[in-house]
Design a protein around this motif. Structure first.
Motif, short mmCIF file in Angstrom:
data_model
loop_
_atom_site.label_atom_id
_atom_site.label_comp_id
_atom_site.label_asym_id
_atom_site.label_seq_id
_atom_site.Cartn_x
_atom_site.Cartn_y
_atom_site.Cartn_z
N THR A 44 0.86 -1.34 -0.03
CA THR A 44 0.08 -0.03 -0.10
C THR A 44 0.76 1.14 -0.11
N TYR A 45 0.53 2.16 -0.60
CA TYR A 45 1.28 3.44 -0.82
C TYR A 45 1.33 4.37 0.48
N TYR A 46 2.48 4.71 0.77
CA TYR A 46 2.31 5.75 2.11
C TYR A 46 3.46 6.79 1.79
N PHE A 47 3.33 7.91 2.26
CA PHE A 47 4.32 9.03 1.92
C PHE A 47 5.11 8.82 3.54
N TRP A 58 6.78 17.83 4.96
CA TRP A 58 8.33 17.84 4.57
C TRP A 58 8.52 16.06 4.36
N GLY A 59 8.80 15.92 2.91
CA GLY A 59 8.74 14.64 2.54
C GLY A 59 9.89 14.17 1.55
N PHE A 60 9.89 12.74 0.88
CA PHE A 60 11.34 12.50 0.30
C PHE A 60 10.73 11.98 -0.88
N GLN A 61 11.76 12.45 -2.05
CA GLN A 61 11.49 12.16 -3.36
C GLN A 61 12.63 11.57 -4.25
N LEU A 62 12.46 11.29 -5.43
CA LEU A 62 13.72 10.74 -6.34
C LEU A 62 14.29 12.11 -6.74
N GLY A 75 18.93 9.75 -6.59
CA GLY A 75 19.18 9.38 -5.16
C GLY A 75 17.59 9.67 -4.43
N ILE A 76 17.65 9.72 -3.06
CA ILE A 76 16.54 9.89 -2.33
C ILE A 76 16.94 11.22 -1.51
#
Length: 209
Positions: A44-47, A58-62, A75-76
């Motif tokens: 299941t998808y989560y941030f 404030w999240g993380f991305q490619l 990178g992340i």
């Protein structure tokens, strides 16, 4: 006689597991909860976001980590005021539907990338000499627990009423691994995930589709 008693106790425990699911659940590590208190479920998808209220969202991305003129490698990286890119958690036991603390798992963005041959499973990269860091990168492999895939496995642990992500795989019993938390390192103008002695507190926000 002691061996017979131990065998009897083991069989009794197994029998209870088949007849009483709550008894079995109590023997497992606690379940991970999302930002609303619901169970975090596999596939299941989560941030993954920082847990502090003052930096909510404030999240993380490619992100490109080879310079502004290079599209790859990816990178992340952290991004202010952005939910980030959602991930899936894939436990080492693929039959499990609930993500639990201290359990080996893959973390996968499971999305398209422009980099040929790069999948989106997290892994610990090789030592980066210029920065002196072990960055968390992409290019890991789903499943196949063991020595060859030792860099692909992470765990979720409790941390200050929230959670942290830790690299301390137990999928290889005779592998020598230095356990470290996943933290944020500022390098070349980016906030990147890397192994660190200073963990970040995170929460898991379910993607509403």
């Amino acid at each position: 006689m002691k061996l017979i008693i131990l065998l009897f106790v083991s069989l009794l425990f197994a029998a209870n597991c088949f007849t009483n699911s709550r008894f079995c659940e109590a023997a497992e590590p606690p379940a991970v909860r999302d930002s609303t208190g619901k169970l975090v479920r596999a596939r299941t998808y989560y941030f993954i976001q920082l847990a502090h209220r003052e930096v909510d969202g404030w999240g993380f991305q490619l992100g490109r980590t080879g310079g502004t003129d290079k599209r790859c490698p990816l990178g992340i990286v952290g991004q202010d005021y952005y939910n980030g890119t959602a991930v899936q958690f894939l436990p080492v036991n693929s039959k499990k539907g609930v993500i639990r603390l201290y359990t080996d798992l893959n973390i996968d963005f499971n999305t398209y990338t422009v980099c040929d041959g790069w999948n989106t499973v997290w892994k610990v990269g090789q030592y980066d000499r210029p920065s002196g860091q072990y960055f968390v990168t992409l290019g890991g492999v789903k499943g196949n627990p063991g020595r060859e895939m030792i860099s692909n496995w992470f765990k979720i642990e409790e941390f200050s009423n929230n959670y942290k992500i830790r690299y301390c795989p137990s999928v290889c019993g005779d592998c020598k691994v230095t356990c470290k938390d996943v933290g944020i390192v500022e390098y070349n103008g980016q906030k990147r995930l890397a192994l660190s002695d200073i963990p970040i507190q995170v929460k898991f926000v379910k993607l509403v589709q």
